[in-house]
Design a protein around this motif. Sequence first.
Motif, PDB file in Angstrom:
ATOM      1  N   LEU A 162     -66.261 -19.260-128.858  1.00  0.00           N
ATOM      2  CA  LEU A 162     -64.975 -18.610-129.079  1.00  0.00           C
ATOM      3  C   LEU A 162     -65.140 -17.113-128.837  1.00  0.00           C
ATOM      4  CD1 LEU A 162     -64.015 -20.315-132.455  1.00  0.00           C
ATOM      5  CD2 LEU A 162     -63.229 -20.948-130.181  1.00  0.00           C
ATOM      6  N   THR A 163     -64.194 -16.524-128.118  1.00  0.00           N
ATOM      7  CA  THR A 163     -64.214 -15.082-127.895  1.00  0.00           C
ATOM      8  C   THR A 163     -62.861 -14.487-128.233  1.00  0.00           C
ATOM      9  OG1 THR A 163     -63.643 -15.389-125.561  1.00  0.00           O
ATOM     10  CG2 THR A 163     -65.975 -15.189-126.080  1.00  0.00           C
ATOM     11  N   GLY A 164     -62.900 -13.263-128.705  1.00  0.00           N
ATOM     12  CA  GLY A 164     -61.680 -12.547-129.030  1.00  0.00           C
ATOM     13  C   GLY A 164     -61.110 -11.854-127.799  1.00  0.00           C
ATOM     14  N   SER A 165     -60.046 -11.111-127.999  1.00  0.00           N
ATOM     15  CA  SER A 165     -59.363 -10.445-126.886  1.00  0.00           C
ATOM     16  C   SER A 165     -60.241  -9.391-126.210  1.00  0.00           C
ATOM     17  CB  SER A 165     -58.063  -9.808-127.373  1.00  0.00           C
ATOM     18  OG  SER A 165     -58.324  -8.902-128.435  1.00  0.00           O
ATOM     19  N   ASN A 166     -61.270  -8.900-126.907  1.00  0.00           N
ATOM     20  CA  ASN A 166     -62.209  -7.934-126.319  1.00  0.00           C
ATOM     21  C   ASN A 166     -63.539  -8.593-125.943  1.00  0.00           C
ATOM     22  OD1 ASN A 166     -60.469  -5.689-126.567  1.00  0.00           O
ATOM     23  ND2 ASN A 166     -60.978  -5.546-128.739  1.00  0.00           N
ATOM     24  N   ASN A 167     -63.511  -9.900-125.738  1.00  0.00           N
ATOM     25  CA  ASN A 167     -64.692 -10.712-125.396  1.00  0.00           C
ATOM     26  C   ASN A 167     -65.779 -10.716-126.468  1.00  0.00           C
ATOM     27  OD1 ASN A 167     -63.707 -11.758-123.006  1.00  0.00           O
ATOM     28  ND2 ASN A 167     -64.431 -10.018-121.813  1.00  0.00           N
ATOM     29  N   GLU A 168     -65.433 -10.344-127.714  1.00  0.00           N
ATOM     30  CA  GLU A 168     -66.417 -10.424-128.780  1.00  0.00           C
ATOM     31  C   GLU A 168     -66.555 -11.885-129.223  1.00  0.00           C
ATOM     32  OE1 GLU A 168     -62.512  -9.640-130.998  1.00  0.00           O
ATOM     33  OE2 GLU A 168     -63.382  -9.145-129.060  1.00  0.00           O
ATOM     34  N   LYS A 169     -67.788 -12.271-129.620  1.00  0.00           N
ATOM     35  CA  LYS A 169     -68.028 -13.635-130.083  1.00  0.00           C
ATOM     36  C   LYS A 169     -67.404 -13.824-131.459  1.00  0.00           C
ATOM     37  CE  LYS A 169     -72.154 -14.728-127.483  1.00  0.00           C
ATOM     38  NZ  LYS A 169     -73.512 -15.269-127.520  1.00  0.00           N
ATOM     39  N   LEU A 170     -66.729 -14.948-131.627  1.00  0.00           N
ATOM     40  CA  LEU A 170     -66.085 -15.274-132.890  1.00  0.00           C
ATOM     41  C   LEU A 170     -66.723 -16.532-133.473  1.00  0.00           C
ATOM     42  CD1 LEU A 170     -62.341 -14.829-131.831  1.00  0.00           C
ATOM     43  CD2 LEU A 170     -63.822 -13.148-132.950  1.00  0.00           C
ATOM     44  N   GLN A 171     -66.605 -16.693-134.786  1.00  0.00           N
ATOM     45  CA  GLN A 171     -67.031 -17.909-135.466  1.00  0.00           C
ATOM     46  C   GLN A 171     -65.863 -18.434-136.286  1.00  0.00           C
ATOM     47  OE1 GLN A 171     -69.325 -20.166-135.713  1.00  0.00           O
ATOM     48  NE2 GLN A 171     -70.851 -19.267-134.368  1.00  0.00           N
ATOM     49  N   ILE A 172     -65.902 -19.728-136.577  1.00  0.00           N
ATOM     50  CA  ILE A 172     -64.861 -20.326-137.397  1.00  0.00           C
ATOM     51  C   ILE A 172     -65.061 -19.900-138.850  1.00  0.00           C
ATOM     52  CG2 ILE A 172     -64.433 -22.256-135.859  1.00  0.00           C
ATOM     53  CD1 ILE A 172     -66.286 -23.985-137.523  1.00  0.00           C
ATOM     54  N   THR A 173     -63.970 -19.882-139.620  1.00  0.00           N
ATOM     55  CA  THR A 173     -64.055 -19.479-141.019  1.00  0.00           C
ATOM     56  C   THR A 173     -63.955 -20.677-141.957  1.00  0.00           C
ATOM     57  OG1 THR A 173     -61.682 -19.047-141.075  1.00  0.00           O
ATOM     58  CG2 THR A 173     -63.142 -17.176-140.571  1.00  0.00           C
ATOM     59  N   SER A 174     -63.667 -21.850-141.415  1.00  0.00           N
ATOM     60  CA  SER A 174     -63.645 -23.076-142.220  1.00  0.00           C
ATOM     61  C   SER A 174     -64.133 -24.229-141.336  1.00  0.00           C
ATOM     62  CB  SER A 174     -62.238 -23.351-142.754  1.00  0.00           C
ATOM     63  OG  SER A 174     -61.331 -23.520-141.698  1.00  0.00           O
ATOM     64  N   ASP A 175     -64.449 -25.341-141.955  1.00  0.00           N
ATOM     65  CA  ASP A 175     -64.960 -26.488-141.211  1.00  0.00           C
ATOM     66  C   ASP A 175     -63.983 -26.920-140.123  1.00  0.00           C
ATOM     67  OD1 ASP A 175     -67.105 -26.417-142.894  1.00  0.00           O
ATOM     68  OD2 ASP A 175     -66.577 -28.209-144.010  1.00  0.00           O
ATOM     69  N   SER A 176     -64.537 -27.386-139.013  1.00  0.00           N
ATOM     70  CA  SER A 176     -63.726 -27.849-137.879  1.00  0.00           C
ATOM     71  C   SER A 176     -64.235 -29.204-137.410  1.00  0.00           C
ATOM     72  CB  SER A 176     -63.812 -26.864-136.708  1.00  0.00           C
ATOM     73  OG  SER A 176     -63.173 -25.661-137.037  1.00  0.00           O
TER      74      SER A 176
END
Length: 105
Positions: free
Chosen positions: A24-38
Amino acid sequence: MLLGQNTGGEANLLETFGMLTVELTGSNNEKLQITSDSELKFPIANEQLSTAPNTIPLWYFDEENGYWIEDGEATKVGNQYVGTVSHFTPWNVDIPLPNENIIFE
């Protein structure tokens, strides 16, 4: 490499029934992580459907150590495995194969 460490700390070779990577990447291409189980869904190859167990361990790839770590399980639903994860990294649904000659240190 399909080498994994199970929840008991033992080394296993792994027979895979599916693998995926979620990034997952944000609008500035930063790496994102989930905040709850998926929930993740792994399609099962037609050639493996007849031998696919009803439940199978989930494994994530530990990039620092270079092997898979068992973390949860997935359930066979039709022609796919469905499991819940707490983070996005490479994930695998595998049957552990015993190997008496591998030791983690």
